[in-house]
Design a protein around this motif. Structure first.
Motif, PDB file in Angstrom:
ATOM      1  N   MET A 252       7.301  16.730   3.093  1.00 46.31           N
ATOM      2  CA  MET A 252       6.224  16.670   2.104  1.00 46.31           C
ATOM      3  C   MET A 252       4.892  16.364   2.793  1.00 46.31           C
ATOM      4  O   MET A 252       4.674  15.258   3.286  1.00 46.31           O
ATOM      5  CB  MET A 252       6.540  15.610   1.048  1.00 46.31           C
ATOM      6  CG  MET A 252       7.922  15.766   0.408  1.00 46.31           C
ATOM      7  SD  MET A 252       8.191  17.370  -0.365  1.00 46.31           S
ATOM      8  CE  MET A 252       7.084  17.272  -1.738  1.00 46.31           C
ATOM      9  N   LYS A 253       4.008  17.366   2.828  1.00 47.39           N
ATOM     10  CA  LYS A 253       2.749  17.246   3.581  1.00 47.39           C
ATOM     11  C   LYS A 253       1.884  16.067   3.140  1.00 47.39           C
ATOM     12  O   LYS A 253       1.299  15.374   3.972  1.00 47.39           O
ATOM     13  CB  LYS A 253       1.958  18.546   3.495  1.00 47.39           C
ATOM     14  CG  LYS A 253       2.595  19.689   4.258  1.00 47.39           C
ATOM     15  CD  LYS A 253       1.709  20.927   4.194  1.00 47.39           C
ATOM     16  CE  LYS A 253       2.348  22.179   4.612  1.00 47.39           C
ATOM     17  NZ  LYS A 253       2.832  22.523   5.798  1.00 47.39           N
ATOM     18  N   ASP A 254       1.814  15.812   1.827  1.00 46.62           N
ATOM     19  CA  ASP A 254       0.987  14.702   1.350  1.00 46.62           C
ATOM     20  C   ASP A 254       1.537  13.355   1.824  1.00 46.62           C
ATOM     21  O   ASP A 254       0.775  12.478   2.218  1.00 46.62           O
ATOM     22  CB  ASP A 254       0.846  14.737  -0.169  1.00 46.62           C
ATOM     23  CG  ASP A 254       2.182  14.665  -0.907  1.00 46.62           C
ATOM     24  OD1 ASP A 254       3.225  15.089  -0.362  1.00 46.62           O
ATOM     25  OD2 ASP A 254       2.185  14.185  -2.059  1.00 46.62           O
ATOM     26  N   ARG A 255       2.848  13.215   1.832  1.00 54.14           N
ATOM     27  CA  ARG A 255       3.455  11.964   2.305  1.00 54.14           C
ATOM     28  C   ARG A 255       3.274  11.826   3.820  1.00 54.14           C
ATOM     29  O   ARG A 255       2.967  10.738   4.316  1.00 54.14           O
ATOM     30  CB  ARG A 255       4.939  11.915   1.954  1.00 54.14           C
ATOM     31  CG  ARG A 255       5.166  11.828   0.466  1.00 54.14           C
ATOM     32  CD  ARG A 255       6.623  11.729   0.137  1.00 54.14           C
ATOM     33  NE  ARG A 255       6.825  12.217  -1.226  1.00 54.14           N
ATOM     34  CZ  ARG A 255       7.995  12.433  -1.767  1.00 54.14           C
ATOM     35  NH1 ARG A 255       9.098  12.210  -1.075  1.00 54.14           N
ATOM     36  NH2 ARG A 255       8.097  12.880  -3.000  1.00 54.14           N
ATOM     37  N   ILE A 256       3.466  12.911   4.541  1.00 55.42           N
ATOM     38  CA  ILE A 256       3.274  12.878   5.998  1.00 55.42           C
ATOM     39  C   ILE A 256       1.867  12.396   6.314  1.00 55.42           C
ATOM     40  O   ILE A 256       1.666  11.502   7.137  1.00 55.42           O
ATOM     41  CB  ILE A 256       3.538  14.261   6.628  1.00 55.42           C
ATOM     42  CG1 ILE A 256       5.024  14.619   6.517  1.00 55.42           C
ATOM     43  CG2 ILE A 256       3.073  14.304   8.086  1.00 55.42           C
ATOM     44  CD1 ILE A 256       5.334  16.077   6.858  1.00 55.42           C
ATOM     45  N   GLU A 257       0.884  12.976   5.638  1.00 51.85           N
ATOM     46  CA  GLU A 257      -0.507  12.602   5.903  1.00 51.85           C
ATOM     47  C   GLU A 257      -0.797  11.163   5.491  1.00 51.85           C
ATOM     48  O   GLU A 257      -1.550  10.460   6.169  1.00 51.85           O
ATOM     49  CB  GLU A 257      -1.469  13.581   5.221  1.00 51.85           C
ATOM     50  CG  GLU A 257      -1.478  14.949   5.876  1.00 51.85           C
ATOM     51  CD  GLU A 257      -1.622  14.891   7.403  1.00 51.85           C
ATOM     52  OE1 GLU A 257      -2.533  14.193   7.912  1.00 51.85           O
ATOM     53  OE2 GLU A 257      -0.815  15.546   8.100  1.00 51.85           O
ATOM     54  N   GLY A 258      -0.195  10.708   4.395  1.00 51.44           N
ATOM     55  CA  GLY A 258      -0.376   9.321   3.969  1.00 51.44           C
ATOM     56  C   GLY A 258       0.132   8.346   5.017  1.00 51.44           C
ATOM     57  O   GLY A 258      -0.552   7.383   5.379  1.00 51.44           O
ATOM     58  N   PHE A 259       1.339   8.602   5.532  1.00 50.86           N
ATOM     59  CA  PHE A 259       1.904   7.734   6.571  1.00 50.86           C
ATOM     60  C   PHE A 259       1.146   7.882   7.887  1.00 50.86           C
ATOM     61  O   PHE A 259       0.911   6.894   8.591  1.00 50.86           O
ATOM     62  CB  PHE A 259       3.394   8.013   6.773  1.00 50.86           C
ATOM     63  CG  PHE A 259       4.250   7.357   5.725  1.00 50.86           C
ATOM     64  CD1 PHE A 259       4.654   6.039   5.875  1.00 50.86           C
ATOM     65  CD2 PHE A 259       4.619   8.047   4.580  1.00 50.86           C
ATOM     66  CE1 PHE A 259       5.427   5.415   4.898  1.00 50.86           C
ATOM     67  CE2 PHE A 259       5.396   7.438   3.607  1.00 50.86           C
ATOM     68  CZ  PHE A 259       5.798   6.121   3.755  1.00 50.86           C
ATOM     69  N   ARG A 260       0.753   9.107   8.200  1.00 48.20           N
ATOM     70  CA  ARG A 260       0.001   9.334   9.442  1.00 48.20           C
ATOM     71  C   ARG A 260      -1.279   8.499   9.444  1.00 48.20           C
ATOM     72  O   ARG A 260      -1.596   7.827  10.426  1.00 48.20           O
ATOM     73  CB  ARG A 260      -0.323  10.828   9.569  1.00 48.20           C
ATOM     74  CG  ARG A 260      -0.943  11.205  10.902  1.00 48.20           C
ATOM     75  CD  ARG A 260      -1.158  12.692  11.047  1.00 48.20           C
ATOM     76  NE  ARG A 260       0.015  13.520  10.932  1.00 48.20           N
ATOM     77  CZ  ARG A 260       1.016  13.598  11.822  1.00 48.20           C
ATOM     78  NH1 ARG A 260       0.969  12.852  12.901  1.00 48.20           N
ATOM     79  NH2 ARG A 260       2.029  14.406  11.636  1.00 48.20           N
ATOM     80  N   LYS A 261      -1.991   8.504   8.324  1.00 42.24           N
ATOM     81  CA  LYS A 261      -3.245   7.767   8.224  1.00 42.24           C
ATOM     82  C   LYS A 261      -3.010   6.253   8.203  1.00 42.24           C
ATOM     83  O   LYS A 261      -3.641   5.512   8.958  1.00 42.24           O
ATOM     84  CB  LYS A 261      -3.995   8.198   6.959  1.00 42.24           C
ATOM     85  CG  LYS A 261      -5.329   7.522   6.773  1.00 42.24           C
ATOM     86  CD  LYS A 261      -6.032   8.026   5.525  1.00 42.24           C
ATOM     87  CE  LYS A 261      -7.316   7.264   5.303  1.00 42.24           C
ATOM     88  NZ  LYS A 261      -7.933   7.581   4.015  1.00 42.24           N
TER      89      LYS A 261
ATOM     90  N   GLU B  19       0.810  -1.219   0.000  1.00 44.39           N
ATOM     91  CA  GLU B  19       0.000   0.000   0.000  1.00 44.39           C
ATOM     92  C   GLU B  19       0.852   1.282   0.000  1.00 44.39           C
ATOM     93  O   GLU B  19       0.431   2.318  -0.512  1.00 44.39           O
ATOM     94  CB  GLU B  19      -0.911  -0.011   1.234  1.00 44.39           C
ATOM     95  CG  GLU B  19      -1.834   1.188   1.343  1.00 44.39           C
ATOM     96  CD  GLU B  19      -2.617   1.194   2.650  1.00 44.39           C
ATOM     97  OE1 GLU B  19      -3.129   2.280   2.983  1.00 44.39           O
ATOM     98  OE2 GLU B  19      -2.708   0.154   3.324  1.00 44.39           O
ATOM     99  N   ILE B  20       2.047   1.219   0.581  1.00 41.02           N
ATOM    100  CA  ILE B  20       2.884   2.411   0.758  1.00 41.02           C
ATOM    101  C   ILE B  20       3.100   3.199  -0.533  1.00 41.02           C
ATOM    102  O   ILE B  20       2.953   4.428  -0.531  1.00 41.02           O
ATOM    103  CB  ILE B  20       4.218   2.048   1.447  1.00 41.02           C
ATOM    104  CG1 ILE B  20       3.938   1.680   2.909  1.00 41.02           C
ATOM    105  CG2 ILE B  20       5.227   3.192   1.355  1.00 41.02           C
ATOM    106  CD1 ILE B  20       5.129   1.078   3.656  1.00 41.02           C
ATOM    107  N   PRO B  21       3.425   2.565  -1.674  1.00 37.77           N
ATOM    108  CA  PRO B  21       3.647   3.364  -2.892  1.00 37.77           C
ATOM    109  C   PRO B  21       2.422   4.147  -3.368  1.00 37.77           C
ATOM    110  O   PRO B  21       2.567   5.081  -4.169  1.00 37.77           O
ATOM    111  CB  PRO B  21       4.060   2.321  -3.931  1.00 37.77           C
ATOM    112  CG  PRO B  21       4.597   1.179  -3.131  1.00 37.77           C
ATOM    113  CD  PRO B  21       3.775   1.166  -1.870  1.00 37.77           C
TER     114      PRO B  21
END
Length: 176
Positions: free
Chosen positions: A121-130, A58-60
């Motif tokens: 990178m805000k989008d990556r931070i939020e992706g990992f946060r979620k 899922e990470i990519p």
């Protein structure tokens, strides 16, 4: 492998063999990461070991340069816990030092790894946060996919004399 050999021969590895990494080796690598220096010895890092195939695949979808997770047997998410900071703002440096130790330890153990950036990178931070249910005070800095290497990049000497100055910027050492 001595430290100079590890530093000079470590390369980013993005292709891995289909072989699990033993838990003892993961612990050894994490011990090395946690031996990194940190401002005021705060050690504000938190590590999430990811070996669930569904999560790795899922990470990519939210981290565009982490495609190698689809074949890596595991990855380690390096995060900073800002509630642990004693010197505000230094968590990035502290966690970066831990990430470098992690990369060198993996290489010295015969594994391959690559640093994939998340912060700032805000989008990556939020992706990992979620995806990893990170609380607001835990900020993901880097993801390091790890496995037995299925590639052997060539060593290159990266020393560049033109990037070295003496005492002041622009001043070269005079040969006497």
């Amino acid at each position: 492998m001595d430290v100079f050999e590890a530093i000079h021969t470590r390369r980013s590895i993005r292709k891995y063999k289909d072989r699990p990494v033993p838990q003892e080796l993961v612990t050894k690598i994490l011990r090395a990461a946690m031996s990194a220096p940190s401002a005021v010895n705060a050690q504000p890092w938190v590590f999430i070991v990811i070996d669930d195939r569904k999560l790795l695949d899922e990470i990519p979808t939210f981290s565009p340069y982490a495609g190698m997770c689809r074949e890596a047997p595991l990855a380690i998410l390096v995060c900073g816990d800002i509630t642990l900071e004693k010197a505000p703002g230094y968590w990035v440096q502290d966690c970066s030092a831990a990430t470098q130790n992690l990369l060198l330890a993996a290489h010295a153990a015969g594994l391959g790894a690559v640093w994939t950036g998340i912060y700032p990178m805000k989008d990556r931070i939020e992706g990992f946060r979620k995806a990893f249910e990170l609380p607001e005070h835990v900020i993901p800095l880097a993801l390091v996919p790890i496995g037995y290497p299925n590639q052997r990049p060539e060593h290159e000497d990266r020393y560049r004399e033109e990037k070295v100055y003496h005492n002041k910027y622009g001043r070269k050492r005079m040969n006497l």
